[in-house]
Design a protein around this motif. Structure first.
Motif, mmCIF file in Angstrom:
data_model
loop_
_atom_site.group_PDB
_atom_site.id
_atom_site.type_symbol
_atom_site.label_atom_id
_atom_site.label_comp_id
_atom_site.label_asym_id
_atom_site.label_seq_id
_atom_site.Cartn_x
_atom_site.Cartn_y
_atom_site.Cartn_z
ATOM 1 N N ASN A 157 10.453 0.847 -1.570
ATOM 2 C CA ASN A 157 11.256 2.046 -1.740
ATOM 3 C C ASN A 157 12.487 1.744 -2.596
ATOM 4 O O ASN A 157 12.846 2.522 -3.472
ATOM 5 C CB ASN A 157 11.653 2.589 -0.370
ATOM 6 C CG ASN A 157 12.365 3.918 -0.446
ATOM 7 O OD1 ASN A 157 12.161 4.691 -1.362
ATOM 8 N ND2 ASN A 157 13.200 4.178 0.534
ATOM 9 N N LEU A 158 13.092 0.607 -2.365
ATOM 10 C CA LEU A 158 14.242 0.184 -3.160
ATOM 11 C C LEU A 158 13.823 -0.012 -4.613
ATOM 12 O O LEU A 158 14.474 0.475 -5.533
ATOM 13 C CB LEU A 158 14.842 -1.109 -2.611
ATOM 14 C CG LEU A 158 15.904 -1.776 -3.491
ATOM 15 C CD1 LEU A 158 17.147 -0.912 -3.588
ATOM 16 C CD2 LEU A 158 16.239 -3.153 -2.966
ATOM 17 N N GLY A 159 12.719 -0.727 -4.810
ATOM 18 C CA GLY A 159 12.250 -1.003 -6.163
ATOM 19 C C GLY A 159 11.921 0.260 -6.944
ATOM 20 O O GLY A 159 12.304 0.403 -8.104
ATOM 21 N N GLU A 160 11.217 1.167 -6.288
ATOM 22 C CA GLU A 160 10.880 2.440 -6.937
ATOM 23 C C GLU A 160 12.151 3.215 -7.286
ATOM 24 O O GLU A 160 12.253 3.795 -8.376
ATOM 25 C CB GLU A 160 10.005 3.278 -6.009
ATOM 26 C CG GLU A 160 8.624 2.704 -5.793
ATOM 27 C CD GLU A 160 7.886 3.380 -4.651
ATOM 28 O OE1 GLU A 160 8.290 4.488 -4.232
ATOM 29 O OE2 GLU A 160 6.904 2.787 -4.169
ATOM 30 N N TYR A 161 13.095 3.219 -6.371
ATOM 31 C CA TYR A 161 14.352 3.927 -6.596
ATOM 32 C C TYR A 161 15.118 3.298 -7.762
ATOM 33 O O TYR A 161 15.641 4.013 -8.629
ATOM 34 C CB TYR A 161 15.196 3.913 -5.320
ATOM 35 C CG TYR A 161 16.511 4.637 -5.461
ATOM 36 C CD1 TYR A 161 16.562 6.028 -5.455
ATOM 37 C CD2 TYR A 161 17.704 3.932 -5.604
ATOM 38 C CE1 TYR A 161 17.768 6.699 -5.590
ATOM 39 C CE2 TYR A 161 18.911 4.597 -5.728
ATOM 40 C CZ TYR A 161 18.935 5.979 -5.722
ATOM 41 O OH TYR A 161 20.133 6.635 -5.873
ATOM 42 N N LEU A 162 15.179 1.971 -7.794
ATOM 43 C CA LEU A 162 15.869 1.286 -8.897
ATOM 44 C C LEU A 162 15.222 1.602 -10.233
ATOM 45 O O LEU A 162 15.912 1.855 -11.225
ATOM 46 C CB LEU A 162 15.875 -0.225 -8.671
ATOM 47 C CG LEU A 162 16.907 -0.761 -7.706
ATOM 48 C CD1 LEU A 162 16.751 -2.261 -7.551
ATOM 49 C CD2 LEU A 162 18.311 -0.422 -8.167
ATOM 50 N N THR A 200 24.132 3.363 -1.293
ATOM 51 C CA THR A 200 22.795 3.950 -1.371
ATOM 52 C C THR A 200 21.745 2.849 -1.494
ATOM 53 O O THR A 200 20.706 2.892 -0.841
ATOM 54 C CB THR A 200 22.695 4.912 -2.575
ATOM 55 O OG1 THR A 200 23.653 5.953 -2.400
ATOM 56 C CG2 THR A 200 21.313 5.514 -2.698
ATOM 57 N N LEU A 201 22.035 1.848 -2.311
ATOM 58 C CA LEU A 201 21.104 0.728 -2.460
ATOM 59 C C LEU A 201 21.028 -0.088 -1.179
ATOM 60 O O LEU A 201 19.952 -0.557 -0.800
ATOM 61 C CB LEU A 201 21.509 -0.158 -3.645
ATOM 62 C CG LEU A 201 21.455 0.486 -5.028
ATOM 63 C CD1 LEU A 201 21.773 -0.538 -6.107
ATOM 64 C CD2 LEU A 201 20.104 1.124 -5.287
ATOM 65 N N TYR A 202 22.158 -0.260 -0.498
ATOM 66 C CA TYR A 202 22.163 -1.008 0.760
ATOM 67 C C TYR A 202 21.263 -0.327 1.794
ATOM 68 O O TYR A 202 20.536 -0.995 2.523
ATOM 69 C CB TYR A 202 23.569 -1.131 1.339
ATOM 70 C CG TYR A 202 24.554 -1.916 0.513
ATOM 71 C CD1 TYR A 202 24.150 -2.821 -0.463
ATOM 72 C CD2 TYR A 202 25.919 -1.756 0.716
ATOM 73 C CE1 TYR A 202 25.067 -3.542 -1.206
ATOM 74 C CE2 TYR A 202 26.847 -2.476 -0.023
ATOM 75 C CZ TYR A 202 26.406 -3.360 -0.981
ATOM 76 O OH TYR A 202 27.331 -4.064 -1.712
ATOM 77 N N VAL A 203 21.329 0.996 1.865
ATOM 78 C CA VAL A 203 20.490 1.743 2.802
ATOM 79 C C VAL A 203 19.026 1.564 2.441
ATOM 80 O O VAL A 203 18.192 1.253 3.287
ATOM 81 C CB VAL A 203 20.874 3.241 2.831
ATOM 82 C CG1 VAL A 203 19.839 4.060 3.592
ATOM 83 C CG2 VAL A 203 22.254 3.425 3.453
ATOM 84 N N ARG A 204 18.703 1.698 1.173
ATOM 85 C CA ARG A 204 17.304 1.568 0.732
ATOM 86 C C ARG A 204 16.773 0.159 0.939
ATOM 87 O O ARG A 204 15.583 -0.031 1.136
ATOM 88 C CB ARG A 204 17.162 2.003 -0.708
ATOM 89 C CG ARG A 204 17.340 3.502 -0.857
ATOM 90 C CD ARG A 204 17.009 3.975 -2.243
ATOM 91 N NE ARG A 204 17.170 5.404 -2.340
ATOM 92 C CZ ARG A 204 16.184 6.276 -2.169
ATOM 93 N NH1 ARG A 204 14.975 5.845 -1.896
ATOM 94 N NH2 ARG A 204 16.400 7.564 -2.268
ATOM 95 N N ALA A 205 17.657 -0.834 0.910
ATOM 96 C CA ALA A 205 17.242 -2.222 1.109
ATOM 97 C C ALA A 205 17.240 -2.609 2.587
ATOM 98 O O ALA A 205 16.842 -3.717 2.933
ATOM 99 C CB ALA A 205 18.162 -3.159 0.328
#
Length: 130
Positions: free
Chosen positions: A8-13, A66-71
């Motif tokens: 999810n993090l990777g896709e978001y990035l 936001t990235l911290y949450v996704r990670a």
């Protein structure tokens, strides 16, 4: 796929990078990480540290929280509190004393509602504005 549950993090990035019209190499250079490492993050093969996420967020001009949450480093509730504190501390229309008073009121309302405060978020928030 040998994912570490950070897909999810990777896709978001990847989505954020494309929206910013940056190549993988450009983002890697701007964030100060290697191109292959960033590629592995986007493919969900690597779980980056909070420091790397902060660098990537800065390069993309997005919220590190936001990235911290996704990670999985920060949960959604924590993110809301951190973002609220950051917004208060970043407000140029009020002085430092007013910011601290507002944060104290915010903390008292959270306690009253049974949410309490996390000492690390409180420490980070109070140090950022001084």
């Amino acid at each position: 796929m040998a994912s570490l549950n950070v897909g999810n993090l990777g896709e978001y990035l990847r989505e954020q990078r494309r929206n910013a019209q940056l190549s993988l190499r450009q983002l890697a250079d701007a964030a100060g990480v290697s191109n292959p490492y960033l590629s592995q993050i986007e493919r969900g093969l690597r779980k980056p540290s909070a420091e790397v996420l902060q660098q990537v967020a800065k390069a993309l001009r997005i919220s590190a929280e936001t990235l911290y949450v996704r990670a999985g480093i920060l949960d959604e509730r924590d993110r809301d509190e951190v973002e609220t504190r950051a917004a208060i501390l970043a407000d140029p229309s009020i002085n430092e004393r007013q910011k601290q008073v507002l944060l104290q009121i915010y903390d008292s309302f959270r306690k009253e509602n049974g949410l309490g405060t996390d000492d690390s978020a409180k420490d980070a928030g109070s140090g950022a504005g001084l």
